[in-house]
Motif scaffolding. Structure first.
Motif, PDB file in Angstrom:
ATOM      1  N   GLN A 117      -2.363-110.301   9.776  1.00 47.98           N
ATOM      2  CA  GLN A 117      -2.450-109.872  11.182  1.00 47.98           C
ATOM      3  C   GLN A 117      -1.461-108.747  11.461  1.00 47.98           C
ATOM      4  O   GLN A 117      -1.782-107.799  12.196  1.00 47.98           O
ATOM      5  CB  GLN A 117      -2.189-111.062  12.115  1.00 47.98           C
ATOM      6  N   ALA A 118      -0.260-108.817  10.878  1.00 46.00           N
ATOM      7  CA  ALA A 118       0.716-107.740  11.032  1.00 46.00           C
ATOM      8  C   ALA A 118       0.169-106.436  10.454  1.00 46.00           C
ATOM      9  O   ALA A 118       0.334-105.352  11.030  1.00 46.00           O
ATOM     10  CB  ALA A 118       2.034-108.119  10.358  1.00 46.00           C
ATOM     11  N   GLY A 119      -0.499-106.544   9.298  1.00 50.54           N
ATOM     12  CA  GLY A 119      -1.123-105.364   8.702  1.00 50.54           C
ATOM     13  C   GLY A 119      -2.234-104.811   9.568  1.00 50.54           C
ATOM     14  O   GLY A 119      -2.358-103.580   9.751  1.00 50.54           O
ATOM     15  N   PHE A 120      -3.062-105.712  10.134  1.00 52.58           N
ATOM     16  CA  PHE A 120      -4.134-105.271  11.034  1.00 52.58           C
ATOM     17  C   PHE A 120      -3.557-104.515  12.237  1.00 52.58           C
ATOM     18  O   PHE A 120      -4.093-103.476  12.657  1.00 52.58           O
ATOM     19  CB  PHE A 120      -4.939-106.476  11.534  1.00 52.58           C
ATOM     20  N   ILE A 121      -2.481-105.048  12.802  1.00 53.19           N
ATOM     21  CA  ILE A 121      -1.874-104.421  13.972  1.00 53.19           C
ATOM     22  C   ILE A 121      -1.318-103.049  13.635  1.00 53.19           C
ATOM     23  O   ILE A 121      -1.496-102.080  14.388  1.00 53.19           O
ATOM     24  CB  ILE A 121      -0.774-105.330  14.557  1.00 53.19           C
ATOM     25  N   ALA A 122      -0.654-102.932  12.472  1.00 50.85           N
ATOM     26  CA  ALA A 122      -0.088-101.643  12.058  1.00 50.85           C
ATOM     27  C   ALA A 122      -1.190-100.599  11.878  1.00 50.85           C
ATOM     28  O   ALA A 122      -1.088 -99.462  12.380  1.00 50.85           O
ATOM     29  CB  ALA A 122       0.695-101.809  10.764  1.00 50.85           C
ATOM     30  N   VAL A 123      -2.267-100.976  11.175  1.00 50.87           N
ATOM     31  CA  VAL A 123      -3.391-100.049  10.973  1.00 50.87           C
ATOM     32  C   VAL A 123      -4.054 -99.709  12.304  1.00 50.87           C
ATOM     33  O   VAL A 123      -4.425 -98.549  12.554  1.00 50.87           O
ATOM     34  CB  VAL A 123      -4.419-100.660   9.995  1.00 50.87           C
ATOM     35  N   SER A 124      -4.196-100.702  13.170  1.00 47.75           N
ATOM     36  CA  SER A 124      -4.850-100.491  14.458  1.00 47.75           C
ATOM     37  C   SER A 124      -4.050 -99.537  15.348  1.00 47.75           C
ATOM     38  O   SER A 124      -4.625 -98.683  16.033  1.00 47.75           O
ATOM     39  CB  SER A 124      -5.044-101.835  15.171  1.00 47.75           C
ATOM     40  N   MET A 125      -2.733 -99.676  15.339  1.00 46.61           N
ATOM     41  CA  MET A 125      -1.903 -98.780  16.148  1.00 46.61           C
ATOM     42  C   MET A 125      -1.966 -97.350  15.617  1.00 46.61           C
ATOM     43  O   MET A 125      -1.991 -96.393  16.395  1.00 46.61           O
ATOM     44  CB  MET A 125      -0.463 -99.294  16.170  1.00 46.61           C
ATOM     45  N   PHE A 126      -2.028 -97.197  14.294  1.00 48.08           N
ATOM     46  CA  PHE A 126      -2.177 -95.868  13.712  1.00 48.08           C
ATOM     47  C   PHE A 126      -3.531 -95.268  14.098  1.00 48.08           C
ATOM     48  O   PHE A 126      -3.622 -94.085  14.470  1.00 48.08           O
ATOM     49  CB  PHE A 126      -2.050 -95.941  12.185  1.00 48.08           C
ATOM     50  N   ALA A 127      -4.587 -96.083  14.024  1.00 46.91           N
ATOM     51  CA  ALA A 127      -5.911 -95.614  14.430  1.00 46.91           C
ATOM     52  C   ALA A 127      -5.923 -95.251  15.912  1.00 46.91           C
ATOM     53  O   ALA A 127      -6.570 -94.275  16.325  1.00 46.91           O
ATOM     54  CB  ALA A 127      -6.962 -96.690  14.147  1.00 46.91           C
ATOM     55  N   GLY A 128      -5.203 -96.035  16.729  1.00 45.39           N
ATOM     56  CA  GLY A 128      -5.105 -95.724  18.153  1.00 45.39           C
ATOM     57  C   GLY A 128      -4.426 -94.395  18.407  1.00 45.39           C
ATOM     58  O   GLY A 128      -4.844 -93.629  19.275  1.00 45.39           O
ATOM     59  N   LEU A 129      -3.368 -94.103  17.634  1.00 45.65           N
ATOM     60  CA  LEU A 129      -2.686 -92.812  17.774  1.00 45.65           C
ATOM     61  C   LEU A 129      -3.625 -91.654  17.434  1.00 45.65           C
ATOM     62  O   LEU A 129      -3.626 -90.618  18.112  1.00 45.65           O
ATOM     63  CB  LEU A 129      -1.460 -92.768  16.859  1.00 45.65           C
ATOM     64  N   LEU A 130      -4.431 -91.822  16.383  1.00 48.23           N
ATOM     65  CA  LEU A 130      -5.395 -90.784  16.019  1.00 48.23           C
ATOM     66  C   LEU A 130      -6.457 -90.625  17.115  1.00 48.23           C
ATOM     67  O   LEU A 130      -6.830 -89.494  17.469  1.00 48.23           O
ATOM     68  CB  LEU A 130      -6.079 -91.133  14.687  1.00 48.23           C
TER      69      LEU A 130
END
Length: 402
Positions: free
Chosen positions: A73-86
């Motif tokens: 879940q921590a990994g999902f959140i990190a990837v999701s926040m990066f995708a959100g920034l893009l």
């Protein structure tokens, strides 16, 4: 003839112009909205860990570590926040231009899910495409792209919104195809959310009120027919109406009855973080669909109220951003913002209603909080688009250009 110039005191000279002072205090983006979203995700990660810590004791998860779901879940959140920034860096105009293509591409993904050997099934439902390290759920993508497509469609067909054949029917056909594919998975919950998104945006876009009421009645009839013609859905409805009957409590209402027990044990302030008993293999899917029940047991009514308030604030803020965009004649941006609010609000309401026994049991996750990569990722991208709309509103209100 001499003219006396007006004198200015030092205090007057240093005082800022009212309008300029107000503009200078305007933030470039909505920081409170960002913090609420981040806090919900982090709070969800903690609760996912708490709800899943005992799962390795069962044969199904015997090879997993206690912290397996926390790390993922921590990994999902990190990837999701990066995708959100893009996603935040993409202009709203670009989202509008590609909205129909994204919608069609996701339709293709929904078809691929049903192809034997490509789609992945879990617990009797075939809803995922496997990419080894990550399982993609196209229905989650469709929720976001349905918002963009419906907003773009409403803008393009604005002059036909009061006509049934040219205004509503093409959109109804598109949603109907999506619904057929989702019912074959089956995923009635996602279909219900997408219907609410499409109908909500059409209503906000000015569809004829008489047609809207009639179409709403037809949709209720269709959903009722789907339930009546499906024996296991019909049994679930009857179990929901009487969850404490012995056969129901041990059968179709098993999840609901244990969810209600969890809320009952939590009372006002809960039994304490990590102290849930229901997560010890009594309440199935406690880290996904029934995460709110674990929150209710461990943090009580107060914890649940905090979660409800935070979701209410996000939905309220989405509608405020949308109203501001429409006031500046940015119709697509305004409808998209409100559509995102409808999406997050409806899905959160259904999940909470199921957990609390207000609605029949349905497999919908709690946005931003429940375990799952696709859900968190698409939620973050959708809210990043909402933040971008707000950012462009602020730039234009300052007199700048996007």
């Amino acid at each position: 003839m001499k003219f006396a110039l007006p004198s200015f005191s030092s205090a007057t000279a240093s005082a800022p112009v009212r309008g300029v002072d107000q503009r200078s205090k305007m933030m470039e983006y909505d920081q409170p909205l960002v913090w609420v979203v981040v806090l919900l995700m982090l709070f969800g990660m903690v609760m996912v860990y708490s709800a899943s810590i005992a799962l390795p004791d069962s044969p199904k998860y015997a090879n997993y570590k206690n912290y397996h779901f926390l790390i993922r879940q921590a990994g999902f959140i990190a990837v999701s926040m990066f995708a959100g920034l893009l996603a935040f860096r993409v202009r709203v105009e670009t989202w509008q231009r590609y909205a129909p293509y994204l919608f069609v591409a996701t339709l293709v993904l929904l078809m691929l899910v049903l192809v034997p050997g490509i789609g992945k099934g879990v617990n009797g439902a075939k809803r995922w495409l496997s990419f080894k390290v990550f399982n993609l759920q196209p229905s989650e993508l469709m929720k976001l792209f349905a918002v963009l497509y419906a907003a773009d469609y409403t803008v393009r067909k604005q002059q036909f919104m009061h006509k049934l054949t040219k205004g509503f029917m093409p959109m109804a056909a598109a949603v109907g195809v999506v619904g057929l594919l989702l019912l074959l998975e089956p995923d009635l919950g996602a279909f219900g959310v997408i219907v609410c998104i499409a109908m909500g945006i059409l209503f906000l876009g000015g569809i004829n009120g008489v047609w809207f009421g009639g179409i709403g009645a037809v949709l209720v009839g269709i959903f009722s027919l789907v339930i009546v013609l499906s024996p296991w859905r019909r049994e679930r409805i009857f179990a929901y109406l009487n969850p404490w009957e012995e056969g129901n409590a041990l059968g179709k209402a098993y999840q609901l009855s244990h969810s209600l027990i969890a809320f009952g044990r939590g009372e006002l302030f809960g039994v304490g973080l990590g102290g849930s008993v229901e997560k010890l293999h009594y309440l199935p899917e406690a880290h996904t669909d029934f995460l709110l029940a674990v929150i209710g047991e461990e943090l009580g009514f107060v914890g649940v109220l905090v979660v409800v308030t935070m979701f209410y604030w996000i939905v309220k803020r989405a509608f405020e951003i949308g109203r501001q965009a429409i006031a500046m004649d940015l119709t697509f941006a305004g409808l998209t913002a409100k559509g995102i609010g409808i999406w997050i609000g409806v899905q959160a309401f259904i999940n909470m209603g199921v957990n609390l026994g207000l609605l029949p049991t349905k497999g919908l996750t709690l946005p931003l909080m429940s375990y799952g990569g696709s859900g968190v990722l698409i939620n973050c991208v959708g809210l990043a688009i909402l933040l971008r709309i707000d950012y462009e509103n602020r730039v234009l209100m300052r007199g700048g250009r996007v």
